[in-house]
Design an enzyme around this catalytic site. Structure first.
Site, mmCIF file in Angstrom:
data_model
loop_
_atom_site.group_PDB
_atom_site.id
_atom_site.type_symbol
_atom_site.label_atom_id
_atom_site.label_comp_id
_atom_site.label_asym_id
_atom_site.label_seq_id
_atom_site.Cartn_x
_atom_site.Cartn_y
_atom_site.Cartn_z
ATOM 1 N N ASP A 40 0.832 -1.198 0.000
ATOM 2 C CA ASP A 40 0.000 0.000 0.000
ATOM 3 C C ASP A 40 0.868 1.250 0.000
ATOM 4 O OD1 ASP A 40 0.916 -0.064 2.602
ATOM 5 O OD2 ASP A 40 -1.069 -0.073 3.537
ATOM 6 N N SER A 41 2.195 1.048 0.056
ATOM 7 C CA SER A 41 3.134 2.147 -0.146
ATOM 8 C C SER A 41 3.020 2.744 -1.537
ATOM 9 C CB SER A 41 4.574 1.673 0.094
ATOM 10 O OG SER A 41 4.859 0.493 -0.631
ATOM 11 N N ASP A 79 -0.736 -6.363 -0.543
ATOM 12 C CA ASP A 79 -1.065 -5.677 0.703
ATOM 13 C C ASP A 79 -2.558 -5.369 0.729
ATOM 14 O OD1 ASP A 79 0.009 -4.842 3.075
ATOM 15 O OD2 ASP A 79 1.258 -3.279 2.192
ATOM 16 N N LYS A 109 -1.056 -9.757 2.471
ATOM 17 C CA LYS A 109 -0.411 -9.316 3.707
ATOM 18 C C LYS A 109 -1.376 -8.463 4.507
ATOM 19 C CE LYS A 109 2.752 -5.970 3.958
ATOM 20 N NZ LYS A 109 2.105 -5.087 4.963
ATOM 21 N N GLU A 111 -1.750 -5.920 7.859
ATOM 22 C CA GLU A 111 -1.190 -5.200 9.000
ATOM 23 C C GLU A 111 -1.909 -5.746 10.229
ATOM 24 O OE1 GLU A 111 -0.765 -1.049 8.878
ATOM 25 O OE2 GLU A 111 0.359 -1.045 6.999
ATOM 26 N N GLU A 178 8.538 -4.678 11.200
ATOM 27 C CA GLU A 178 8.953 -3.355 10.734
ATOM 28 C C GLU A 178 9.331 -2.442 11.896
ATOM 29 O OE1 GLU A 178 7.489 0.398 7.927
ATOM 30 O OE2 GLU A 178 6.286 -1.431 8.010
#
Length: 269
Positions: A40-41, A79, A109, A111, A178
């Site tokens: 999502d970056s 993501d 993925k 979070e 992270e």
């Protein structure tokens, strides 16, 4: 070809980079990177947003599909965007399912936190491989008060370890750690059977992940744990400047770039 099961048997450290389009994916895949993360970056690197929160599910699906079209061997992990997971169980399953069914990703993925343990278990039962993500979770930037290092107290580190074990038990095939202290990441890595992939988490994780624009020198303000391994921005600027100069001087297009059709009559007659 990289598989979720094969990651556990790796002798070399796992390599992972982000990509958001087919062109970058082809280059990353050709370099024999193990995993490609469609992060999502993309919000800050290619879409011009200030943080990752505005990325929509449709955007994530579209960019993931592009990466899949450019990839042959790397395992593609999509993501899950902000609010696409955890609001409603059935919606979570549908959203994650789209990444595999429509976009062709190999895994998703999340979070992670206490709320994603049951979600991880449910998704893996349905055949959707899940990579967990603990430590700094950028989608919680407003709650965290910034992109600060996590796990810096014994209590916080123990919570990350506990959540890591919970997600492993729930079926996660790997864990991203992270921006946590290197010693904390090392202990978590030793405690788990699934591989850990670090970003700003020291050298003792089972692998490393970075944002591709940081690696290639396309980012103006890199995070403290990133490393620039090339200067693609300089090469791009030089190419663009050379193009402008060639057009303005009349050097481009040259004869070899043009075609004259002799059979076409003089249109002014």
């Amino acid at each position: 070809m990289t598989t979720t099961r094969g990651l556990r048997n790796r002798e070399k450290p796992i390599t992972m980079l982000t990509a958001y389009d087919a062109l970058t994916a082809r280059l990353v895949d050709a370099a024999e990177i193990d995993l490609i993360l469609v992060g999502d970056s993309m919000a800050t690197t290619v879409l011009g947003y200030d943080d990752t929160l505005p990325v929509t599910l449709d955007e994530a699906v579209s960019h993931t599909a592009a990466v899949v079209r450019g990839t042959d061997d790397a395992l593609v992990v999509a993501d899950m965007p902000f609010l696409s997971v955890g609001v409603d169980d059935s919606e979570t399953v549908r959203n994650a399912g789209r990444m595999l069914q429509e976009a062709g990703a190999d895994a998703v993925k999340l979070e992670s936190g206490p709320h994603t343990v049951e979600i991880t278990d449910r998704l893996t039962q349905l055949g959707i491989p899940v990579m967990a993500h603990l430590g700094l979770t950028p989608q919680h930037v407003n709650q965290l008060g910034g992109y600060t290092r996590q796990g810096t107290t014994t209590e916080a580190a123990e919570e990350i370890l506990s959540l890591a074990r919970d997600h492993e038990e729930a079926g996660a095939f790997a864990l991203v750690l992270e921006h946590v202290p290197a010693n904390v990441a090392a202990e978590i890595t030793d405690a788990l059977e699934i591989p850990t992939i670090g970003i700003g988490a020291g050298p003792d994780c089972d692998g490393q992940v970075l944002v591709s624009s940081d690696v290639m020198g396309l980012t103006e303000d890199q995070p403290p744990f990133a490393e620039q391994f090339g200067d693609v921005a300089a090469a791009m600027s030089e190419s663009i400047d050379s193009y402008r100069e060639a057009v303005e001087s009349g050097a481009f297009p040259a004869d070899e770039h043009s075609h004259v059709e002799e059979s076409v009559d003089d249109l002014t007659d």
